[in-house]
Design a protein around this motif. Structure first.
Motif, PDB file in Angstrom:
ATOM      1  N   SER A   1       0.673  -1.310   0.176  1.00  0.00           N
ATOM      2  CA  SER A   1       0.130   0.033  -0.048  1.00  0.00           C
ATOM      3  C   SER A   1       0.784   1.424   0.036  1.00  0.00           C
ATOM      4  N   ARG A   2       2.044   1.203  -0.019  1.00  0.00           N
ATOM      5  CA  ARG A   2       3.008   2.351   0.268  1.00  0.00           C
ATOM      6  C   ARG A   2       2.969   2.944  -1.288  1.00  0.00           C
ATOM      7  N   PRO A   3       2.995   4.390  -1.357  1.00  0.00           N
ATOM      8  CA  PRO A   3       3.348   5.132  -2.690  1.00  0.00           C
ATOM      9  C   PRO A   3       4.231   4.665  -3.192  1.00  0.00           C
ATOM     10  N   ARG A   4       4.369   4.422  -4.552  1.00  0.00           N
ATOM     11  CA  ARG A   4       5.374   3.580  -5.482  1.00  0.00           C
ATOM     12  C   ARG A   4       5.625   4.651  -6.424  1.00  0.00           C
ATOM     13  N   VAL A   5       7.167   5.008  -6.226  1.00  0.00           N
ATOM     14  CA  VAL A   5       7.692   6.078  -7.253  1.00  0.00           C
ATOM     15  C   VAL A   5       8.450   5.223  -7.854  1.00  0.00           C
ATOM     16  N   LEU A   6       8.691   5.380  -9.362  1.00  0.00           N
ATOM     17  CA  LEU A   6       9.686   4.932 -10.438  1.00  0.00           C
ATOM     18  C   LEU A   6      10.421   5.896 -10.864  1.00  0.00           C
ATOM     19  N   HIS A   7      11.851   5.967 -10.559  1.00  0.00           N
ATOM     20  CA  HIS A   7      12.851   6.600 -11.416  1.00  0.00           C
ATOM     21  C   HIS A   7      13.404   6.010 -12.354  1.00  0.00           C
ATOM     22  N   LEU A   8      13.386   7.062 -13.311  1.00  0.00           N
ATOM     23  CA  LEU A   8      14.130   6.292 -14.574  1.00  0.00           C
ATOM     24  C   LEU A   8      15.477   7.263 -15.068  1.00  0.00           C
ATOM     25  N   THR A   9      16.367   6.635 -14.994  1.00  0.00           N
ATOM     26  CA  THR A   9      17.734   7.514 -15.391  1.00  0.00           C
ATOM     27  C   THR A   9      18.611   6.850 -16.463  1.00  0.00           C
ATOM     28  N   GLN A  10      19.195   7.556 -17.478  1.00  0.00           N
ATOM     29  CA  GLN A  10      20.235   7.443 -18.458  1.00  0.00           C
ATOM     30  C   GLN A  10      20.828   8.778 -18.769  1.00  0.00           C
TER      31      GLN A  10
ATOM     32  N   HIS B   1      15.141  11.508 -15.263  1.00  0.00           N
ATOM     33  CA  HIS B   1      16.094  12.203 -14.955  1.00  0.00           C
ATOM     34  C   HIS B   1      16.819  12.340 -16.196  1.00  0.00           C
ATOM     35  N   SER B   2      17.293  13.383 -16.996  1.00  0.00           N
ATOM     36  CA  SER B   2      18.217  13.864 -17.881  1.00  0.00           C
ATOM     37  C   SER B   2      17.313  13.693 -19.170  1.00  0.00           C
ATOM     38  N   ALA B   3      17.862  13.942 -20.236  1.00  0.00           N
ATOM     39  CA  ALA B   3      17.292  14.098 -21.563  1.00  0.00           C
ATOM     40  C   ALA B   3      16.777  12.955 -22.292  1.00  0.00           C
ATOM     41  N   LYS B   4      17.773  11.858 -22.091  1.00  0.00           N
ATOM     42  CA  LYS B   4      17.262  10.521 -22.833  1.00  0.00           C
ATOM     43  C   LYS B   4      16.126   9.785 -21.796  1.00  0.00           C
ATOM     44  N   ALA B   5      16.279   9.602 -20.599  1.00  0.00           N
ATOM     45  CA  ALA B   5      15.282   9.200 -19.662  1.00  0.00           C
ATOM     46  C   ALA B   5      14.024   9.907 -19.895  1.00  0.00           C
ATOM     47  N   GLY B   6      13.945  11.435 -20.099  1.00  0.00           N
ATOM     48  CA  GLY B   6      12.932  12.059 -20.353  1.00  0.00           C
ATOM     49  C   GLY B   6      12.390  11.785 -21.651  1.00  0.00           C
ATOM     50  N   LEU B   7      12.895  11.476 -22.595  1.00  0.00           N
ATOM     51  CA  LEU B   7      12.310  11.382 -23.813  1.00  0.00           C
ATOM     52  C   LEU B   7      11.523   9.989 -23.778  1.00  0.00           C
ATOM     53  N   ALA B   8      12.347   8.978 -23.525  1.00  0.00           N
ATOM     54  CA  ALA B   8      11.911   7.719 -23.653  1.00  0.00           C
ATOM     55  C   ALA B   8      10.568   7.441 -22.432  1.00  0.00           C
ATOM     56  N   GLY B   9      10.925   7.894 -21.208  1.00  0.00           N
ATOM     57  CA  GLY B   9       9.746   7.646 -20.214  1.00  0.00           C
ATOM     58  C   GLY B   9       8.508   8.636 -20.520  1.00  0.00           C
ATOM     59  N   ARG B  10       8.568   9.680 -21.378  1.00  0.00           N
ATOM     60  CA  ARG B  10       7.365  10.233 -21.304  1.00  0.00           C
ATOM     61  C   ARG B  10       6.661   9.676 -22.853  1.00  0.00           C
ATOM     62  N   LEU B  11       7.399   9.200 -23.612  1.00  0.00           N
ATOM     63  CA  LEU B  11       6.776   8.547 -24.635  1.00  0.00           C
ATOM     64  C   LEU B  11       6.199   7.322 -24.212  1.00  0.00           C
ATOM     65  N   ALA B  12       6.865   6.606 -23.254  1.00  0.00           N
ATOM     66  CA  ALA B  12       6.116   5.385 -22.454  1.00  0.00           C
ATOM     67  C   ALA B  12       4.849   5.621 -21.731  1.00  0.00           C
ATOM     68  N   VAL B  13       4.867   6.718 -20.898  1.00  0.00           N
ATOM     69  CA  VAL B  13       3.869   6.940 -20.065  1.00  0.00           C
ATOM     70  C   VAL B  13       2.896   8.078 -20.697  1.00  0.00           C
ATOM     71  N   ARG B  14       3.219   8.978 -21.424  1.00  0.00           N
ATOM     72  CA  ARG B  14       2.374   9.823 -22.156  1.00  0.00           C
ATOM     73  C   ARG B  14       1.291  10.438 -21.182  1.00  0.00           C
ATOM     74  N   GLY B  15       1.489  10.864 -19.983  1.00  0.00           N
ATOM     75  CA  GLY B  15       0.667  11.581 -19.188  1.00  0.00           C
ATOM     76  C   GLY B  15      -0.260  10.729 -18.558  1.00  0.00           C
ATOM     77  N   ARG B  16      -0.552   9.384 -18.602  1.00  0.00           N
ATOM     78  CA  ARG B  16      -1.320   8.411 -17.885  1.00  0.00           C
ATOM     79  C   ARG B  16      -1.121   8.375 -16.297  1.00  0.00           C
ATOM     80  N   ILE B  17       0.258   8.520 -16.158  1.00  0.00           N
ATOM     81  CA  ILE B  17       0.738   8.399 -14.712  1.00  0.00           C
ATOM     82  C   ILE B  17       1.180  10.140 -14.432  1.00  0.00           C
ATOM     83  N   PRO B  18       1.180  10.343 -13.262  1.00  0.00           N
ATOM     84  CA  PRO B  18       1.772  11.715 -13.050  1.00  0.00           C
ATOM     85  C   PRO B  18       3.183  11.515 -13.358  1.00  0.00           C
ATOM     86  N   THR B  19       4.082  12.367 -14.103  1.00  0.00           N
ATOM     87  CA  THR B  19       5.283  12.355 -14.513  1.00  0.00           C
ATOM     88  C   THR B  19       6.089  13.492 -14.022  1.00  0.00           C
ATOM     89  N   VAL B  20       7.269  13.421 -13.166  1.00  0.00           N
ATOM     90  CA  VAL B  20       8.187  14.464 -13.225  1.00  0.00           C
ATOM     91  C   VAL B  20       9.341  14.359 -14.208  1.00  0.00           C
TER      92      VAL B  20
END
Length: 393
Positions: free
Chosen positions: A8-17, A96-115
């Motif tokens: 039940s804990r809040p789950r955070v996923l960090h993505l970095t490259q 975190h950073s440009a590459k992860a920001g590109l791939a991560g936002r393409l994968a999620v596309r706003g369906r989950i809160p994204t930083v």
């Protein structure tokens, strides 16, 4: 250990490259603080030193076979991320950073809160058509970031002036002032193998950073010839590795030492009389903060985050124009020839980091962003693969 679906804990996923340098240290510090605060933390990244640091903390580390820059493998990389996100079901994704920001936002596309945290803008790192494409993507991809976190007001301003719009938070980088602390330089030098043939009283300049165009070590080497003429016996140590290593070695005089990649930069800061970071661009570099936490004065170039990371006395004296070897050489020489001034600036820098750049303040500010974005209702599942849109749509 992978999170249980019933957790039940809040789950955070960090993505970095990438998995080295400042972005990796930020991810490590955030993961440590968030795990201590009771969050379930997953980090998705390529294998490397970062993964070995994260697992002992208790983070769920997932391998991501991703290149450092965008390329033909991007489609595969995004599909892999979609599968991982399906499994983890995070409440929030922090890229975190440009590459992860590109791939991560393409994968999620706003369906989950994204930083998205750029750690310096990608369009500053390249030129010509590549820069135009990177900027066009950042303008477009901003729609899929619930919040963009910049490490300096200057970095945010650069983004706004470039036409990137969205919800912004400015959270300055922080360092662990217990880990980065002053120590007698002489005793530390004795324990560093590359310095064993260097006299204990030799003026020592240290530059910590990836050996690449961004960090500007080539500019520092050009400036160093003037420094070495005016400061007899001075030595320069480049700490780090990277794509420019061989080229830099080929142009370095005998008074320049290459320490290579190190697991812990703390002794190198402590051994230095002066730390220099001649970057061409940054968001807010960690190396000057780490050096000041160790009580060492710094000379930095006037890129995003530089003036915000220094106390007024250092900002007035120790910030020089980028890509200007003559001015850089003059600033370094003046400080090497003035030990009392170096000591005073070192004390001021340490006090400033303790008051303004403590990593605990950074972690709490990020937690505030998360609290603003995360709803504790069950995290949504993505649509089954056969119903997902193509990432090219």
């Amino acid at each position: 250990m992978h999170p249980s679906p019933s957790d039940s804990r809040p789950r955070v996923l960090h993505l970095t490259q990438p998995v080295d340098g400042g972005a990796a240290r930020v991810v490590t510090d955030l993961a440590r603080a968030q795990l201590a605060a009771g969050l379930a933390v997953t980090v998705v990244c390529p294998d490397g030193e970062l993964t070995t640091r994260l697992r002992p903390l208790g983070a769920d580390v997932r391998h991501w076979n991703a290149t450092r820059s965008p390329g033909p493998s991007l489609v595969r990389e995004v599909r892999h991320l979609v599968r991982v996100i399906d499994e983890v079901r995070p409440h929030l994704v922090h890229a975190h950073s440009a590459k992860a920001g590109l791939a991560g936002r393409l994968a999620v596309r706003g369906r989950i809160p994204t930083v998205f945290q750029p750690h310096a803008w990608s369009f500053e790192a390249v030129g010509g058509a590549t820069s135009a494409l990177a900027l066009a993507w950042e303008r477009w991809g901003a729609r899929w970031a619930s919040r963009m976190v910049c490490v300096s007001e200057a970095e945010r301003t650069t983004g706004v002036r470039a036409g990137i719009s969205g919800r912004w938070s400015v959270i300055p980088n922080g360092v662990d002032a217990q880990r980065f602390h002053p120590a007698p330089a002489g005793a530390v030098r004795a324990g560093l193998t590359p310095l064993r043939k260097v006299g204990p009283d030799a003026p020592l300049v240290v530059c910590v950073g990836r050996l690449c165009r961004q960090k500007g070590q080539d500019v520092l080497l050009t400036a160093w010839s003037s420094v070495a003429r005016r400061v007899p016996g001075a030595r320069l140590v480049l700490v780090g590795d990277g794509p420019d290593r061989d080229r830099l070695r080929a142009h370095a005089p005998g008074s320049v030492l290459f320490a290579g990649a190190v697991a812990d930069a703390v002794p190198w800061y402590q051994a230095a009389d002066l730390v220099v970071l001649p970057s061409r661009w940054e968001g807010m570099a960690l190396a000057p903060l780490e050096a000041m936490a160790c009580g060492r004065p710094v000379v930095v170039t006037d890129v995003d985050g530089a003036r915000e990371s220094l106390p007024p006395a250092l900002a007035a004296r120790c910030v020089v124009p980028p890509e200007n070897p003559a001015v850089l050489a003059r600033a370094v020489t003046e400080l090497l020839l003035d030990p009392p001034l170096r000591e005073s600036l070192g004390h001021q820098g340490r006090r400033y980091v303790l008051s303004s750049h403590d990593v605990r303040h950074t972690a709490e500010a990020v937690a505030d962003v998360y609290r603003d974005l995360i709803s504790l209702r069950p995290a949504p599942r993505f649509a089954p693969p056969e119903h997902r849109e193509s990432i090219h749509s």
